[in-house]
Design a protein around this motif. Sequence first.
Motif, PDB file in Angstrom:
ATOM      1  N   SER A   7       0.844  -1.190   0.000  1.00 52.95           N
ATOM      2  CA  SER A   7       0.000   0.000   0.000  1.00 52.95           C
ATOM      3  C   SER A   7       0.876   1.235   0.000  1.00 52.95           C
ATOM      4  CB  SER A   7      -0.907   0.039   1.239  1.00 52.95           C
ATOM      5  OG  SER A   7      -1.827  -1.025   1.204  1.00 52.95           O
ATOM      6  N   VAL A   8       0.415   2.247  -0.706  1.00 53.57           N
ATOM      7  CA  VAL A   8       1.086   3.540  -0.744  1.00 53.57           C
ATOM      8  C   VAL A   8       0.034   4.585  -0.382  1.00 53.57           C
ATOM      9  CG1 VAL A   8       2.319   5.195  -2.190  1.00 53.57           C
ATOM     10  CG2 VAL A   8       2.650   2.741  -2.560  1.00 53.57           C
ATOM     11  N   ALA A   9       0.394   5.468   0.541  1.00 55.85           N
ATOM     12  CA  ALA A   9      -0.556   6.488   0.995  1.00 55.85           C
ATOM     13  C   ALA A   9       0.018   7.877   0.776  1.00 55.85           C
ATOM     14  CB  ALA A   9      -0.863   6.292   2.481  1.00 55.85           C
ATOM     15  N   ASP A  10      -0.865   8.825   0.564  1.00 57.44           N
ATOM     16  CA  ASP A  10      -0.450  10.224   0.508  1.00 57.44           C
ATOM     17  C   ASP A  10      -1.360  11.045   1.413  1.00 57.44           C
ATOM     18  OD1 ASP A  10      -2.791  11.150  -0.805  1.00 57.44           O
ATOM     19  OD2 ASP A  10      -1.903  10.889  -2.774  1.00 57.44           O
ATOM     20  N   THR A  11      -0.966  12.266   1.620  1.00 56.82           N
ATOM     21  CA  THR A  11      -1.761  13.166   2.455  1.00 56.82           C
ATOM     22  C   THR A  11      -2.236  14.347   1.616  1.00 56.82           C
ATOM     23  OG1 THR A  11       0.260  14.293   3.171  1.00 56.82           O
ATOM     24  CG2 THR A  11      -0.595  12.551   4.599  1.00 56.82           C
ATOM     25  N   GLY A  12      -2.525  14.064   0.344  1.00 52.85           N
ATOM     26  CA  GLY A  12      -2.971  15.102  -0.578  1.00 52.85           C
ATOM     27  C   GLY A  12      -4.424  15.474  -0.355  1.00 52.85           C
ATOM     28  N   PHE A  13      -5.037  15.962  -1.409  1.00 54.35           N
ATOM     29  CA  PHE A  13      -6.416  16.433  -1.336  1.00 54.35           C
ATOM     30  C   PHE A  13      -7.442  15.318  -1.371  1.00 54.35           C
ATOM     31  CE2 PHE A  13      -4.069  19.997  -3.267  1.00 54.35           C
ATOM     32  CZ  PHE A  13      -4.283  20.924  -2.273  1.00 54.35           C
ATOM     33  N   GLY A  14      -7.032  14.127  -1.768  1.00 48.65           N
ATOM     34  CA  GLY A  14      -7.978  13.032  -1.917  1.00 48.65           C
ATOM     35  C   GLY A  14      -8.736  13.167  -3.227  1.00 48.65           C
ATOM     36  N   ILE A  15      -9.486  12.155  -3.548  1.00 47.48           N
ATOM     37  CA  ILE A  15     -10.263  12.127  -4.789  1.00 47.48           C
ATOM     38  C   ILE A  15     -11.683  12.575  -4.471  1.00 47.48           C
ATOM     39  CG2 ILE A  15     -11.148  10.648  -6.633  1.00 47.48           C
ATOM     40  CD1 ILE A  15      -8.664   8.849  -6.069  1.00 47.48           C
ATOM     41  N   GLU A  16     -12.182  13.487  -5.278  1.00 51.63           N
ATOM     42  CA  GLU A  16     -13.539  13.986  -5.045  1.00 51.63           C
ATOM     43  C   GLU A  16     -14.542  12.837  -5.105  1.00 51.63           C
ATOM     44  OE1 GLU A  16     -14.629  17.407  -7.386  1.00 51.63           O
ATOM     45  OE2 GLU A  16     -12.530  18.057  -7.457  1.00 51.63           O
ATOM     46  N   ARG A  17     -15.463  12.850  -4.168  1.00 51.16           N
ATOM     47  CA  ARG A  17     -16.460  11.788  -4.047  1.00 51.16           C
ATOM     48  C   ARG A  17     -17.176  11.503  -5.365  1.00 51.16           C
ATOM     49  NH1 ARG A  17     -19.606  11.823   1.290  1.00 51.16           N
ATOM     50  NH2 ARG A  17     -17.827  13.175   1.468  1.00 51.16           N
ATOM     51  N   GLN A  18     -17.461  12.544  -6.141  1.00 52.28           N
ATOM     52  CA  GLN A  18     -18.186  12.372  -7.399  1.00 52.28           C
ATOM     53  C   GLN A  18     -17.376  11.599  -8.432  1.00 52.28           C
ATOM     54  OE1 GLN A  18     -18.262  16.533  -7.525  1.00 52.28           O
ATOM     55  NE2 GLN A  18     -17.112  16.709  -9.421  1.00 52.28           N
ATOM     56  N   HIS A  19     -16.049  11.513  -8.246  1.00 50.78           N
ATOM     57  CA  HIS A  19     -15.199  10.814  -9.200  1.00 50.78           C
ATOM     58  C   HIS A  19     -14.852   9.387  -8.771  1.00 50.78           C
ATOM     59  CE1 HIS A  19     -14.836  14.507 -11.332  1.00 50.78           C
ATOM     60  NE2 HIS A  19     -14.101  15.106 -10.410  1.00 50.78           N
ATOM     61  N   LEU A  20     -15.046   9.054  -7.513  1.00 49.44           N
ATOM     62  CA  LEU A  20     -14.614   7.753  -7.001  1.00 49.44           C
ATOM     63  C   LEU A  20     -15.165   6.568  -7.772  1.00 49.44           C
ATOM     64  CD1 LEU A  20     -14.499   8.153  -3.127  1.00 49.44           C
ATOM     65  CD2 LEU A  20     -12.595   7.728  -4.693  1.00 49.44           C
ATOM     66  N   ASP A  21     -16.418   6.617  -8.182  1.00 49.33           N
ATOM     67  CA  ASP A  21     -17.021   5.489  -8.897  1.00 49.33           C
ATOM     68  C   ASP A  21     -16.492   5.343 -10.316  1.00 49.33           C
ATOM     69  OD1 ASP A  21     -18.562   4.816  -6.720  1.00 49.33           O
ATOM     70  OD2 ASP A  21     -20.341   5.871  -7.432  1.00 49.33           O
ATOM     71  N   ARG A  22     -15.762   6.344 -10.797  1.00 49.66           N
ATOM     72  CA  ARG A  22     -15.323   6.325 -12.199  1.00 49.66           C
ATOM     73  C   ARG A  22     -13.811   6.217 -12.371  1.00 49.66           C
ATOM     74  NH1 ARG A  22     -17.695  10.764 -15.759  1.00 49.66           N
ATOM     75  NH2 ARG A  22     -17.161   9.203 -17.301  1.00 49.66           N
TER      76      ARG A  22
END
Length: 79
Positions: A7-22
């Motif tokens: 696993s690789v983790a970052d502390t960035g902005f994250g992925i917008e919820r509206q984009h997660l499914d795509r």
Amino acid sequence: GEARAISVADTGFGIERQHLDRIFEPFFSTKALGRGTGLGLALCRDIARGHGGDLVLDSKEGLGTVVTLTLATPREADR
């Protein structure tokens, strides 16, 4: 065989919820036109699955993303 994961983790902005499914959808990209094909994650997941594994993202908006790559290890008889 058994599975191994990294696993690789970052502390960035994250992925917008509206984009997660795509995010694994071929040709889906949030980048500007001409800045990417939208194939990277789709291809990586297909390759991982082709080797008996998977690629999974866990992202929280504002907190970052964790990407986990799992691959099956060969059985003793397959070596």
